[in-house]
Scaffold this active site. Structure first.
Site, PDB file in Angstrom:
ATOM      1  N   LYS A  35       0.835  -1.214   0.000  1.00 51.90           N
ATOM      2  CA  LYS A  35       0.000   0.000   0.000  1.00 51.90           C
ATOM      3  C   LYS A  35       0.864   1.256   0.000  1.00 51.90           C
ATOM      4  O   LYS A  35       0.652   2.169  -0.802  1.00 51.90           O
ATOM      5  CB  LYS A  35      -0.892  -0.002   1.250  1.00 51.90           C
ATOM      6  CG  LYS A  35      -1.592   1.321   1.503  1.00 51.90           C
ATOM      7  CD  LYS A  35      -2.465   1.278   2.733  1.00 51.90           C
ATOM      8  CE  LYS A  35      -1.796   1.705   4.011  1.00 51.90           C
ATOM      9  NZ  LYS A  35      -1.532   3.152   4.135  1.00 51.90           N
ATOM     10  N   ASN A  36       1.846   1.293   0.906  1.00 51.37           N
ATOM     11  CA  ASN A  36       2.613   2.529   1.086  1.00 51.37           C
ATOM     12  C   ASN A  36       3.595   2.800  -0.053  1.00 51.37           C
ATOM     13  O   ASN A  36       4.211   3.852  -0.104  1.00 51.37           O
ATOM     14  CB  ASN A  36       3.344   2.511   2.432  1.00 51.37           C
ATOM     15  CG  ASN A  36       2.371   2.713   3.581  1.00 51.37           C
ATOM     16  OD1 ASN A  36       1.194   3.001   3.366  1.00 51.37           O
ATOM     17  ND2 ASN A  36       2.852   2.552   4.808  1.00 51.37           N
ATOM     18  N   ARG A 107      -4.574  10.818   4.104  1.00 56.04           N
ATOM     19  CA  ARG A 107      -3.506  11.809   4.211  1.00 56.04           C
ATOM     20  C   ARG A 107      -2.465  11.677   3.101  1.00 56.04           C
ATOM     21  O   ARG A 107      -1.851  12.659   2.701  1.00 56.04           O
ATOM     22  CB  ARG A 107      -2.802  11.676   5.558  1.00 56.04           C
ATOM     23  CG  ARG A 107      -3.698  11.869   6.741  1.00 56.04           C
ATOM     24  CD  ARG A 107      -2.913  11.699   8.001  1.00 56.04           C
ATOM     25  NE  ARG A 107      -1.892  12.712   8.132  1.00 56.04           N
ATOM     26  CZ  ARG A 107      -2.082  13.924   8.608  1.00 56.04           C
ATOM     27  NH1 ARG A 107      -3.264  14.275   9.027  1.00 56.04           N
ATOM     28  NH2 ARG A 107      -1.095  14.790   8.692  1.00 56.04           N
ATOM     29  N   CYS A 131      -6.087  13.392  12.710  1.00 55.19           N
ATOM     30  CA  CYS A 131      -5.832  11.981  12.436  1.00 55.19           C
ATOM     31  C   CYS A 131      -5.854  11.241  13.764  1.00 55.19           C
ATOM     32  O   CYS A 131      -5.402  11.767  14.778  1.00 55.19           O
ATOM     33  CB  CYS A 131      -4.471  11.841  11.766  1.00 55.19           C
ATOM     34  SG  CYS A 131      -3.930  10.156  11.591  1.00 55.19           S
ATOM     35  N   ARG A 136       0.218  14.741  13.261  1.00 56.57           N
ATOM     36  CA  ARG A 136       0.775  14.492  11.927  1.00 56.57           C
ATOM     37  C   ARG A 136       0.891  15.757  11.074  1.00 56.57           C
ATOM     38  O   ARG A 136       0.232  15.885  10.033  1.00 56.57           O
ATOM     39  CB  ARG A 136      -0.039  13.415  11.199  1.00 56.57           C
ATOM     40  CG  ARG A 136      -0.021  12.096  11.921  1.00 56.57           C
ATOM     41  CD  ARG A 136      -0.708  11.014  11.161  1.00 56.57           C
ATOM     42  NE  ARG A 136       0.132  10.410  10.134  1.00 56.57           N
ATOM     43  CZ  ARG A 136      -0.255   9.380   9.395  1.00 56.57           C
ATOM     44  NH1 ARG A 136      -1.441   8.864   9.532  1.00 56.57           N
ATOM     45  NH2 ARG A 136       0.558   8.870   8.501  1.00 56.57           N
ATOM     46  N   ASP A 320       4.012   0.701  12.319  1.00 56.65           N
ATOM     47  CA  ASP A 320       2.859   0.045  11.691  1.00 56.65           C
ATOM     48  C   ASP A 320       2.694  -1.415  12.130  1.00 56.65           C
ATOM     49  O   ASP A 320       1.723  -2.067  11.734  1.00 56.65           O
ATOM     50  CB  ASP A 320       2.973   0.117  10.160  1.00 56.65           C
ATOM     51  CG  ASP A 320       2.642   1.499   9.631  1.00 56.65           C
ATOM     52  OD1 ASP A 320       2.175   2.348  10.407  1.00 56.65           O
ATOM     53  OD2 ASP A 320       2.862   1.743   8.420  1.00 56.65           O
ATOM     54  N   ARG A 412      -9.212  -0.067   4.197  1.00 55.83           N
ATOM     55  CA  ARG A 412      -8.318   0.928   3.592  1.00 55.83           C
ATOM     56  C   ARG A 412      -6.991   0.304   3.190  1.00 55.83           C
ATOM     57  O   ARG A 412      -6.366   0.750   2.234  1.00 55.83           O
ATOM     58  CB  ARG A 412      -8.033   2.058   4.593  1.00 55.83           C
ATOM     59  CG  ARG A 412      -9.199   2.973   4.815  1.00 55.83           C
ATOM     60  CD  ARG A 412      -8.779   4.130   5.667  1.00 55.83           C
ATOM     61  NE  ARG A 412      -7.620   4.800   5.081  1.00 55.83           N
ATOM     62  CZ  ARG A 412      -7.014   5.841   5.607  1.00 55.83           C
ATOM     63  NH1 ARG A 412      -7.448   6.343   6.736  1.00 55.83           N
ATOM     64  NH2 ARG A 412      -5.972   6.397   5.010  1.00 55.83           N
TER      65      ARG A 412
HETATM   66  C1  UD1 Z   1       4.154   6.856   6.556  1.00 54.15           C
HETATM   67  C2  UD1 Z   1       3.256   5.655   6.362  1.00 54.15           C
HETATM   68  C3  UD1 Z   1       2.649   5.193   7.677  1.00 54.15           C
HETATM   69  C4  UD1 Z   1       3.750   4.977   8.715  1.00 54.15           C
HETATM   70  C5  UD1 Z   1       4.648   6.195   8.811  1.00 54.15           C
HETATM   71  C6  UD1 Z   1       5.847   5.981   9.730  1.00 54.15           C
HETATM   72  C7  UD1 Z   1       2.358   5.984   4.152  1.00 54.15           C
HETATM   73  C8  UD1 Z   1       1.167   6.273   3.305  1.00 54.15           C
HETATM   74  N1  UD1 Z   1       2.181   6.000   5.448  1.00 54.15           N
HETATM   75  O1  UD1 Z   1       3.323   7.917   7.017  1.00 54.15           O
HETATM   76  O2  UD1 Z   1       1.951   3.969   7.431  1.00 54.15           O
HETATM   77  O3  UD1 Z   1       3.159   4.726   9.961  1.00 54.15           O
HETATM   78  O4  UD1 Z   1       5.168   6.549   7.516  1.00 54.15           O
HETATM   79  O5  UD1 Z   1       6.568   4.886   9.328  1.00 54.15           O
HETATM   80  O6  UD1 Z   1       3.429   5.700   3.659  1.00 54.15           O
HETATM   81  N2  UD1 Z   1       6.172  14.587  11.020  1.00 54.15           N
HETATM   82  C9  UD1 Z   1       6.328  15.923  11.361  1.00 54.15           C
HETATM   83  N3  UD1 Z   1       6.302  16.856  10.365  1.00 54.15           N
HETATM   84  C10 UD1 Z   1       6.138  16.523   9.060  1.00 54.15           C
HETATM   85  C11 UD1 Z   1       5.999  15.161   8.718  1.00 54.15           C
HETATM   86  C12 UD1 Z   1       6.033  14.206   9.722  1.00 54.15           C
HETATM   87  O7  UD1 Z   1       6.452  16.258  12.542  1.00 54.15           O
HETATM   88  O8  UD1 Z   1       6.104  17.423   8.222  1.00 54.15           O
HETATM   89  C13 UD1 Z   1       6.189  13.561  12.090  1.00 54.15           C
HETATM   90  C14 UD1 Z   1       4.867  12.786  12.163  1.00 54.15           C
HETATM   91  O9  UD1 Z   1       3.887  13.486  12.910  1.00 54.15           O
HETATM   92  C15 UD1 Z   1       5.295  11.510  12.817  1.00 54.15           C
HETATM   93  C16 UD1 Z   1       6.705  11.298  12.253  1.00 54.15           C
HETATM   94  O10 UD1 Z   1       7.135  12.573  11.758  1.00 54.15           O
HETATM   95  O11 UD1 Z   1       5.364  11.686  14.214  1.00 54.15           O
HETATM   96  C17 UD1 Z   1       6.800  10.289  11.139  1.00 54.15           C
HETATM   97  O12 UD1 Z   1       5.833  10.614  10.161  1.00 54.15           O
HETATM   98  P1  UD1 Z   1       6.040  10.274   8.612  1.00 54.15           P
HETATM   99  O13 UD1 Z   1       7.247   9.427   8.447  1.00 54.15           O
HETATM  100  O14 UD1 Z   1       5.974  11.550   7.835  1.00 54.15           O
HETATM  101  O15 UD1 Z   1       4.761   9.411   8.307  1.00 54.15           O
HETATM  102  P2  UD1 Z   1       3.873   9.407   7.000  1.00 54.15           P
HETATM  103  O16 UD1 Z   1       4.715   9.613   5.794  1.00 54.15           O
HETATM  104  O17 UD1 Z   1       2.691  10.290   7.198  1.00 54.15           O
END
Ligand code: UD1
Length: 436
Positions: A35-36, A107, A131, A136, A320, A412
């Site tokens: 999925k990711n 998202r 969320c 996030r 995850d 999902r």
């Molecule tokens: C992706 C995965 C999700 C997984 C996560 C962490 C997808 C669609 N989803 O989510 O399944 O759980 O990686 O492995 O691929 N953060 C900030 N600022 C930002 C961006 C992120 O503070 O601008 C923080 C987030 O709140 C979180 C951490 O960084 O605490 C990691 O988030 P991130 O790696 O960005 O997760 P996603 O890409 O949303």
């Protein structure tokens, strides 16, 4: 119906599962496309007018949402195989706005921002809003795109991004590791002028899969899977065919299903190399895991041991997989500890597991799991995608009947859950909303 569960059924509004616990899982499960990875690869299609053909696409609701978003933008998405497993995307878009009703549903929609800005020089993408697992923020995505020359403002709940000319390569240093921000910047940088360096990049296998596909499309990316990624921008990308990697989280989840039911599962297309920390933890607990060719084999006959888990960015233990291990450890004798460091609110499944008889204390980011001898079926409610599966795992060993509501969270991200589990001996049945 093999069980009636009538008293509980009346409580539930949407599709739900009725699970009767106590049956060890034995057999084979085919792991689907990731999925990711698939979501980002579909967004990457926006970087070229030529056809990007993706195979091994998982048939899950998040993909349906991403297809809806691409079509909303006017992009062409064709179902080449007729069953949704091979998609072809391409063409030109007719608008550059990703609306709130789609982005708030998923998202990962924000991943169209980088490609739109790079190729069309403008994008209007809704802020995703709240969320279940944490605040996030997406600040890192925006800062990264600004470093490439994007002008970004927030207006009326939307991110408005534009550039008067081609993006320009730059240095992007992330203060913390973000999968999505790394991907958004990496995609945008493929069409920027000059070199972009991403420092403190996420190293997840899905990032490598995305980079491999982009390189087949003509991009010049090196270092994907490492902390520093270098992208030399090119003027245009072209079409290609790419087979999406298999879903390591789906694989890890079914490994937990084998473990918790004391079963024996052959996970076809499972890849132990993508699951280092998960496999190490399974083995520490006493579960046998091996790999032959494309099959990951998980067997569990012994008494299991408690353990300690700390979630971290890849190659650490994946957040995850945290909820699924919590379910597993809740029936392992002794005291286990799970520390969640990636998301601040990812213990929403704990009160539901407690309803099934688990003994878990949460203090801040630490959950202490005191193993119990058995769980007991109860009505429970899913709160997010991975939490949903942790409740299924618990239901597979709970005495009696568990009814899991809010199955839409599960749909999902997991394909054909009840079919895959039933084929290996689980007693699980979906009751559709309109059949109640
Ligand atoms: C992706 C995965 C999700 C997984 C996560 C962490 C997808 C669609 N989803 O989510 O399944 O759980 O990686 O492995 O691929 N953060 C900030 N600022 C930002 C961006 C992120 O503070 O601008 C923080 C987030 O709140 C979180 C951490 O960084 O605490 C990691 O988030 P991130 O790696 O960005 O997760 P996603 O890409 O949303």
């Amino acid at each position: 119906m093999w069980c009636d569960g009538a008293a509980n059924v009346k409580l539930f509004m949407g599709d739900h599962f009725i699970i009767r616990g106590g049956y060890p899982l034995r057999g084979e499960i085919v792991i689907g496309g990731a999925k990711n990875s698939a979501l980002k690869l579909l967004a990457a299609g926006l970087l070229t007018s030529e056809q990007l053909v993706l195979s091994n696409v998982p048939r899950i609701d998040d993909i349906t949402t991403m297809i809806a978003l691409l079509r909303y933008l006017g992009f062409n998405v064709a179902d080449v195989s007729g069953d949704g497993s091979v998609l072809s995307v391409g063409g030109e878009i007719t608008n550059t706005e990703a609306p709130y009703d789609i982005v708030s549903k998923m998202r990962a929609s924000v991943l169209v921002l980088g490609p739109l800005l790079a190729r069309y020089h403008k994008a209007r993408v809704s802020l995703p809003g709240g969320c279940a697992i944490g605040t996030r923020p997406i600040t890192l995505h925006l800062k990264g795109l600004e470093a490439l020359g994007g002008n970004i403002t927030l207006e009326n709940g939307y991110i408005c991004a534009s550039t008067t000319r081609r993006l320009k390569g730059g240095n992007v240093v992330f203060p913390l590791v973000s999968v999505g921000a790394t991907e958004n910047v990496m995609m945008a940088a493929t069409l920027a002028e000059g070199r972009t360096t991403i420092v403190n990049a996420a190293c997840e296998p899905e990032i490598v899969d995305l980079a491999n596909c982009l390189n087949k499309m003509g991009a010049k990316i090196s270092g994907a899977g490492e902390k520093i990624i270098i992208i030399d921008g090119v003027e245009a990308l072209h079409g290609t065919h790419h087979q999406i990697m298999s879903d390591r989280i789906e694989c890890g989840t079914y490994a937990c299903a084998a473990a918790i039911t004391r079963g024996d599962l052959r996970l076809i297309n499972g890849n132990i190399d993508h699951l280092g920390a998960v496999v190490r933890t399974l083995r520490e607990c006493g579960i046998d895991v091996s790999q032959t060719d494309n099959v990951m084999h998980v067997q569990c006959q012994k008494t299991l041991r408690s353990t300690k888990i700390v979630t971290e960015p890849y190659p650490g233990f994946p957040t995850d997989m945290q909820a699924q291990f919590m379910a597993l450890l809740s029936v392992v004798e002794g005291t286990s500890e799970i520390t969640e460091t990636v998301f601040e609110n990812r213990f929403m499944h704990v009160p539901e597991l407690i309803r099934l008889g688990a003994h878990i204390d949460v203090q801040g980011s630490l959950a202490t799991v005191h193993g119990v001898r058995h769980l007991t079926g109860a009505p429970v409610r899913a709160t997010d995608l991975r939490a949903s599966f942790s409740l299924i795992l618990a239901g597979l060993v709970a005495r009696g009947e568990t009814v899991l509501d809010n199955v839409y969270h599960l749909d999902r991200g997991y394909e054909a859950v009840e079919r895959k589990l039933s084929a290996c001996g689980a007693k699980i049945e979906r009751v559709q909303k309109n059949k109640i």
